[in-house]
Design an enzyme around this catalytic site. Sequence first.
Site, short mmCIF file in Angstrom:
data_model
loop_
_atom_site.label_atom_id
_atom_site.label_comp_id
_atom_site.label_asym_id
_atom_site.label_seq_id
_atom_site.Cartn_x
_atom_site.Cartn_y
_atom_site.Cartn_z
N ASN A 113 -64.30 -8.97 40.43
CA ASN A 113 -63.78 -9.37 41.73
C ASN A 113 -62.31 -9.76 41.62
O ASN A 113 -61.81 -10.06 40.53
CB ASN A 113 -64.59 -10.56 42.27
N SER A 144 -56.43 -13.85 40.80
CA SER A 144 -57.34 -13.92 39.65
C SER A 144 -58.33 -12.77 39.71
O SER A 144 -58.94 -12.52 40.76
CB SER A 144 -58.13 -15.24 39.65
N HIS A 157 -59.35 -12.23 43.81
CA HIS A 157 -59.09 -13.13 44.93
C HIS A 157 -57.75 -13.83 44.73
O HIS A 157 -57.26 -13.93 43.60
CB HIS A 157 -60.22 -14.16 45.12
N ASP A 192 -66.42 -17.26 42.86
CA ASP A 192 -65.05 -17.19 42.37
C ASP A 192 -64.83 -18.03 41.12
O ASP A 192 -63.71 -18.50 40.85
CB ASP A 192 -64.05 -17.62 43.46
#
Length: 297
Positions: free
Chosen positions: A203, A232, A205, A241
């Site tokens: 991921n 990140s 973000h 996250d």
Amino acid sequence: MEPAADRRYVLTLSCPDRTGIVARISGFLADAGAWIVEAAYHAEPEENWFFTRQVVRADSVPFDADELRARFAEVAAEFGPETSWQVTDTGVLKRAVLLVTKEPHCLHDLLGRVAAGELPVQLEAVIGNHEGLADIVRAHGVEFHHVPFPGPDTPDRDAAKAAAFDEVRKLVDIHEPDAIVLARFMQILPPELCAAWAGRAINIHHSFLPSFAGARPYHQAHARGVKLIGASCHYVTADLDAGPIIEQDVIRVDHGDTVADMVRRGRDIERLVLARGLRWHLEDRVLVQGNKTVVFH
């Protein structure tokens, strides 16, 4: 097809640290005739844990990757049952599936890098919970699948969302991907998917300094006068996250930047950080230990 002289076998290993690990691995590779072109090591004294990444020329080894794995399994067993290792062949492209929503910047960047041959990956499919990005995906010759997710007013919304994630999982798993990239996919993966895709789901973000949670983070950051915007790239876990970090970077902003400027700069850094993190994952440069990573650049 990768030229024979450029083809590599990549061996990664992590295990409890002790004397003689490097000598044993080096001796094994030497006995096999393997020509080492990269070698990296790291030890965590507090955890007493050892990490290594070894890259050898495939044409220097008188057998294939399967045979190398079979022979090295006996060596790895000497380091104990907690040992984690693998041998991969750069001549076999890894597979990836992207998950998207509406924001196009990370998708455009990855599609461009794949088309230019800058990422060592076969992009199998893109799955979106909206249809707006379908045309650009198909223009690159990649399958696009639309899986709608329920809105806030949908009756029995939890069941409808679970059904949507089931469909996403089927569409992803059929490709057996080495990487599942959340390229600004604005849905939170359920814990069972986080577990099934552990070490493969990646991921991206934003990460402001200081951080701003909730809606309109760039507006909050602008009102506070932040000076740095970051991003990140991390593996996905059930802790939102908070998974093992692969790559981070920041870009400077100042009092003259508007909210639109900050959004643009934030997208720039997200593109770069995601591309780097995905590349390092595909090149087997990232070794995970608990909630930390060792990244051999």
